[in-house]
Design a protein around this motif. Structure first.
Motif, PDB file in Angstrom:
ATOM      1  N   GLU A  63       0.825  -1.209   0.000  1.00 35.11           N
ATOM      2  CA  GLU A  63       0.000   0.000   0.000  1.00 35.11           C
ATOM      3  C   GLU A  63       0.860   1.261   0.000  1.00 35.11           C
ATOM      4  O   GLU A  63       0.578   2.226  -0.702  1.00 35.11           O
ATOM      5  CB  GLU A  63      -0.911   0.028   1.233  1.00 35.11           C
ATOM      6  N   TRP A  66       2.254   1.973  -3.386  1.00 39.47           N
ATOM      7  CA  TRP A  66       1.235   2.531  -4.262  1.00 39.47           C
ATOM      8  C   TRP A  66       0.988   3.995  -3.939  1.00 39.47           C
ATOM      9  O   TRP A  66       0.891   4.843  -4.830  1.00 39.47           O
ATOM     10  CB  TRP A  66      -0.038   1.681  -4.146  1.00 39.47           C
ATOM     11  N   THR A  67       0.903   4.331  -2.618  1.00 34.69           N
ATOM     12  CA  THR A  67       0.735   5.733  -2.217  1.00 34.69           C
ATOM     13  C   THR A  67       1.887   6.580  -2.758  1.00 34.69           C
ATOM     14  O   THR A  67       1.670   7.646  -3.341  1.00 34.69           O
ATOM     15  CB  THR A  67       0.705   5.855  -0.677  1.00 34.69           C
ATOM     16  N   SER A  68       3.110   6.085  -2.581  1.00 37.42           N
ATOM     17  CA  SER A  68       4.282   6.835  -3.038  1.00 37.42           C
ATOM     18  C   SER A  68       4.248   7.071  -4.537  1.00 37.42           C
ATOM     19  O   SER A  68       4.579   8.162  -5.012  1.00 37.42           O
ATOM     20  CB  SER A  68       5.571   6.087  -2.686  1.00 37.42           C
ATOM     21  N   GLN A  70       1.573   7.168  -6.516  1.00 35.98           N
ATOM     22  CA  GLN A  70       0.526   8.148  -6.843  1.00 35.98           C
ATOM     23  C   GLN A  70       0.992   9.569  -6.545  1.00 35.98           C
ATOM     24  O   GLN A  70       0.875  10.463  -7.383  1.00 35.98           O
ATOM     25  CB  GLN A  70      -0.728   7.860  -6.023  1.00 35.98           C
ATOM     26  N   VAL A  71       1.514   9.762  -5.317  1.00 42.69           N
ATOM     27  CA  VAL A  71       1.973  11.100  -4.921  1.00 42.69           C
ATOM     28  C   VAL A  71       3.054  11.580  -5.882  1.00 42.69           C
ATOM     29  O   VAL A  71       3.022  12.711  -6.365  1.00 42.69           O
ATOM     30  CB  VAL A  71       2.515  11.084  -3.470  1.00 42.69           C
ATOM     31  N   SER A 133      -3.953  14.421   4.390  1.00 44.73           N
ATOM     32  CA  SER A 133      -4.348  13.281   3.567  1.00 44.73           C
ATOM     33  C   SER A 133      -3.337  13.133   2.449  1.00 44.73           C
ATOM     34  O   SER A 133      -2.318  13.820   2.418  1.00 44.73           O
ATOM     35  CB  SER A 133      -5.732  13.530   2.974  1.00 44.73           C
ATOM     36  N   ILE A 134      -3.668  12.256   1.516  1.00 49.98           N
ATOM     37  CA  ILE A 134      -2.788  12.084   0.363  1.00 49.98           C
ATOM     38  C   ILE A 134      -2.747  13.379  -0.455  1.00 49.98           C
ATOM     39  O   ILE A 134      -1.731  13.705  -1.081  1.00 49.98           O
ATOM     40  CB  ILE A 134      -3.274  10.876  -0.481  1.00 49.98           C
ATOM     41  N   THR A 138       0.647  15.539  -1.491  1.00 54.16           N
ATOM     42  CA  THR A 138       0.899  15.814  -2.903  1.00 54.16           C
ATOM     43  C   THR A 138       1.150  17.299  -3.135  1.00 54.16           C
ATOM     44  O   THR A 138       2.054  17.670  -3.890  1.00 54.16           O
ATOM     45  CB  THR A 138      -0.293  15.332  -3.754  1.00 54.16           C
ATOM     46  N   ALA A 213       1.546  14.140   5.841  1.00 48.87           N
ATOM     47  CA  ALA A 213       0.807  12.927   5.480  1.00 48.87           C
ATOM     48  C   ALA A 213      -0.274  12.637   6.510  1.00 48.87           C
ATOM     49  O   ALA A 213      -0.092  12.888   7.699  1.00 48.87           O
ATOM     50  CB  ALA A 213       1.760  11.743   5.379  1.00 48.87           C
ATOM     51  N   GLN A 217      -1.819   6.715   6.024  1.00 49.39           N
ATOM     52  CA  GLN A 217      -1.499   6.795   4.598  1.00 49.39           C
ATOM     53  C   GLN A 217      -0.006   6.983   4.421  1.00 49.39           C
ATOM     54  O   GLN A 217       0.464   8.015   3.953  1.00 49.39           O
ATOM     55  CB  GLN A 217      -2.252   7.939   3.949  1.00 49.39           C
ATOM     56  N   THR A 219       3.683   6.904   3.025  1.00 49.22           N
ATOM     57  CA  THR A 219       4.458   6.715   1.802  1.00 49.22           C
ATOM     58  C   THR A 219       5.509   5.658   2.129  1.00 49.22           C
ATOM     59  O   THR A 219       5.668   5.272   3.294  1.00 49.22           O
ATOM     60  CB  THR A 219       5.152   8.018   1.379  1.00 49.22           C
TER      61      THR A 219
END
Lengths: 267, 304
Positions: A63, A66-68, A70-71, A133-134, A138, A213, A217, A219
Motif C-alpha cells: 500500500e 502505491w501511495t508513493s 501516486q503522490v 491526507s494524500i 501531494t 501525510a 497513509q 508513503t
C-alpha cells in the motif's frame, strides 16, 4: 604544475578508496536483505530469500508503495507545468523582481525540510482547515519538486538561446505556434529529465512528508521509518530499502542519458 | 525539418479564415504584448508558491510570537516575546544549538577534506571519458534514498555490525555516529560543486605557474586554492544547511542526543506547542542567513 606519475596514481588510489567507502553502506543494505540474522550480524551467518518473499506479500509495504507512486506522479505533473512556466519566464524575460522569483523557487528546498514541514502542517491544519491526507502530501511534494524541473528546463533554455524563437516569430508564427513547434521540441528531453528527477525526489522525501501525510497513509519512506524499530519487521524493512534504492536510482540513470550537463541533475 | 513540414500544414488556415478564431486573436494580442505574455507565464506558478509556500512560512514565523494555553492547548493570537525569550535564555536551547552547530561544522570539515582530492582527480587528472563515469558514480549515491543511507549506518554501526567486526571498534549511537552518518550522506553534495570548481581552473594557469618555477605544492597553494574558495564555500553550504535541519539521522543513530530538528519535532508533535517550535525554527534560519551573507561575499552563490 606538473604532477608526477606517482602523484597521479596516489590521487587515483584515493579516489578509488573514497568511491568504495561511498558504496559499501549501500551494498551492505543489499547483502543484509538476504542475511539470515535479523540483527544484521556481520559476517552474515547465512543467506535466505525469505525476507524478499515476505516483503512481496506484506500489505502495508505494498500500500505504501502505491501511495508513493501516486503522490510522485501527480506531484511531478504539477511541478512540470509550474517549473516549465517559471523557466520560460525567467530565462526569456528581464523584469523587476526576477532575482526574488528565482529565490522563491529555490527556497522550498534550500530551507531545512523541517521548517517547510511545520510551516505546511500549520498552513493546512490551522489556516486552510484541511485534514492531512494524500492530497496535502501531494501539494507539499509538488511545491519542492518545482525546482528540479525548473533547473533542468532553465539550463536547456540558456543553452539553446532564443535565436530560433526569434526567427520563428519573424517568419510570422504566433506565440503558441512558436512554443509548440520550436521551443517545446528543444526543451522536451530536459523536461523529461527534470520530471524523472522530480519523481525520484518525491519518492525519497521523508521530512516534509512526516508533517503533511495523513494518519494511515504512509508513503514508502514513512513505512520504513515506522517499521524500522519493530524487531520482527526489520528484515522486511531492509528489502523495502533495497527497492527504494532501485526505484530512485533508475530514474536518475535515465535522466543522465537525456541531459547533457550531468551535474545540472543535482538539486 | 520538422517545423517546415508543420508550417506548410498550418499555412492554409491562416489567410483563408475571414474572422480569426478567439485563440488566434489571443495569440496575436500576446504577440504584441510581451508584458502580458510574462504575466501569463508567471501568474500560475507565483500563485501556487505564494499561496502554498510564502503564506505558510510567514504564518509559522508569526506563530513564534503567539502563545499556547497550557490547559486547553489552544493558540492565543496575542503578541508575546516569551517563546523567543525562552529559546534565547534557557540552557537546553543553548546547549542543543551549540551541539547542532558543532556537528554541522564537523560534518562540513570532514566532507570538504574528503571532497578535495576526489574532486581534484575528477576535474584535473582523469581523462574526459573516465570523468563522465566518475560523475555518475558520485551522483548515484547522492540520489539513493536519504533514509536508506541513514538506515545503512544504523546497521553498520550496530554492536555486531560490519564496522565493529572489521575494525574491532564502533562509536556506538551518539554524536560521533551522527557526524559520521551525516558526513556520509552529504558527501556527494559537497563533491559536485568542488569538482565543477576544479574543472573551471584553466590548465594554462597551472602550466604558467610551472614555467615560472612553481612546484606542485606552491601552485596548489597560491594559484589553485584562491580560485577554489567560492566552489568550496558553495559545497559547504549544502552539508552545513542540510545538517542544521536534520532530524531523521539523529533519531536513528543519535541515541538520546537532541539536535535542533528533534526539538522542533517534539515541540510540534508530543508537546503540541507550535509557537515554541516556530521560535526554535528561527535559530537555523538565522544561522543560515548569516552563512549565506558570508558566502555571497566569496561569490559562492553563483556556483550553486
Amino acid at each position: 604544475m606538473i604532477l608526477s606519475k606517482g602523484a597521479r596514481r596516489a590521487f587515483a588510489a584515493i579516489t578509488g578508496v573514497i568511491l568504495l567507502l561511498m558504496y559499501i553502506p549501500l551494498m551492505l543494505v543489499v547483502v543484509n536483505s538476504f542475511n539470515t540474522s535479523q540483527a544484521f550480524e556481520w559476517p552474515p551467518p547465512g543467506f535466505t530469500g525469505e525476507w524478499w518473499s515476505r516483503a512481496i506479500h506484506n500489505d502495508g509495504a505494498r500500500e505504501a508503495l502505491w501511495t508513493s507512486v501516486q503522490v510522485g506522479i501527480v506531484a511531478t505533473v504539477v511541478a512540470a507545468l509550474l517549473g516549465t512556466l517559471l523557466a520560460l519566464a525567467l530565462s526569456r524575460y528581464q523584469f523587476f523582481g526576477r532575482t526574488g522569483v528565482n529565490l522563491l523557487v529555490v527556497l522550498p528546498i534550500a530551507l531545512p525540510g523541517i521548517i517547510t514541514g511545520i510551516a505546511l502542517n500549520n498552513a493546512f491544519r490551522g489556516i486552510l482547515d484541511l485534514r492531512l491526507s494524500i492530497l496535502t502530501v501531494t501539494i507539499a511534494h509538488s511545491t519542492f519538486c518545482i525546482v528540479t524541473v525548473f533547473n533542468n528546463v532553465a539550463a536547456r533554455l540558456r543553452q539553446v538561446g532564443g535565436n530560433l524563437e526569434e526567427a520563428s516569430a519573424d517568419l510570422g508564427a504566433g506565440v503558441w505556434t512558436t512554443f509548440r513547434l520550436v521551443t517545446f521540441p528543444q526543451l522536451r528531453t530536459a523536461l523529461v529529465a527534470g520530471m524523472l528527477l522530480s519523481f525520484a525526489l518525491s519518492f525519497d522525501e521523508i521530512v516534509v512528508t512526516t508533517f503533511t501525510a495523513g494518519a494511515g497513509q504512509d508513503t514508502l519512506p514513512l513505512w520504513i521509518f515506522n517499521n524500522m524499530f519493530r524487531p520482527n519487521q526489520a528484515p522486511i524493512v531492509n528489502v523495502v530499502a533495497v527497492v527504494m534504492i532501485l526505484i530512485s536510482i533508475i530514474p536518475i540513470w535515465l535522466a543522465q542519458r537525456l541531459s547533457d550537463d550531468v551535474t545540472a541533475a543535482a538539486p | 525539418m520538422m517545423s517546415i513540414v508543420n508550417e506548410t500544414r498550418e499555412a492554409p488556415t491562416a489567410p483563408s479564415a475571414p474572422s480569426p478564431s478567439p485563440a488566434r486573436r489571443l495569440s496575436s494580442v500576446l504577440d504584441r504584448k510581451p508584458k502580458l505574455r510574462l504575466g501569463m507565464l508567471l501568474s500560475l506558478p507565483l500563485l501556487w508558491l505564494g499561496l502554498v509556500y510564502v503564506v505558510a512560512i510567514l504564518a509559522v514565523l508569526l506563530t513564534a510570537f503567539w502563545s499556547v494555553d497550557n490547559m486547553t492547548g489552544e493558540l492565543h493570537r496575542s503578541f508575546t516575546f516569551d517563546n523567543v525569550h525562552a529559546v534565547l535564555t534557557e540552557q537546553l536551547y543553548r546547549s542543543v544549538t551549540l551541539r547542532t552547530l558543532g556537528i554541522a561544522i564537523a560534518v562540513t570539515a570532514i566532507d570538504v577534506v574528503i571532497a578535495l582530492p576526489i574532486a581534484f582527480y575528477m576535474g584535473k587528472i582523469a581523462a574526459p571519458r573516465t570523468r563522465r563515469w566518475l560523475v555518475i558514480a558520485v551522483l548515484t549515491p547522492l540520489w539513493a534514498s536519504y533514509l536508506v543511507k541513514a538506515f545503512a549506518w544504523l546497521s553498520l554501526l550496530s554492536g555486531k555490525g560490519l564496522l565493529s567486526q572489521v575494525l574491532g571498534w564502533t562509536p556506538g549511537y551518539g554524536v560521533t555516529a551522527v557526524i559520521l552518518t551525516q558526513a556520509y550522506i552529504w558527501l556527494p553534495f559537497v563533491i559536485l560543486p568542488i569538482y565543477t570548481g576544479f574543472e573551471r581552473v584553466p590548465n594554462s594557469l597551472l602550466e604558467a605557474s610551472a614555467d615560472l618555477g612553481g612546484k606542485t605544492g606552491r601552485t596548489l597553494r597560491s594559484v589553485v586554492l584562491p580560485m577554489m574558495v567560492p566552489a568550496i564555500v558553495a559545497g559547504s553550504l549544502f552539508s552545513f544547511s542540510l545538517t542544521l535541519g536534520d532530524y531523521i539521522t539523529v533519531r536513528l543513530v543519535g541515541g538520546t542526543k537532541q539536535m535542533l530538528g528533534t526539538l522542533i519535532y517534539t515541540d510540534v508533535g508530543a508537546a503540541n506547542n507550535l509557537p515554541l517550535a516556530a521560535a526554535v525554527a528561527i535559530i537555523p534560519i538565522v544561522i543560515m542567513g548569516i552563512y549565506l551573507v558570508v558566502a555571497k561575499r566569496t561569490g559562492a552563490l553563483d556556483r550553486l
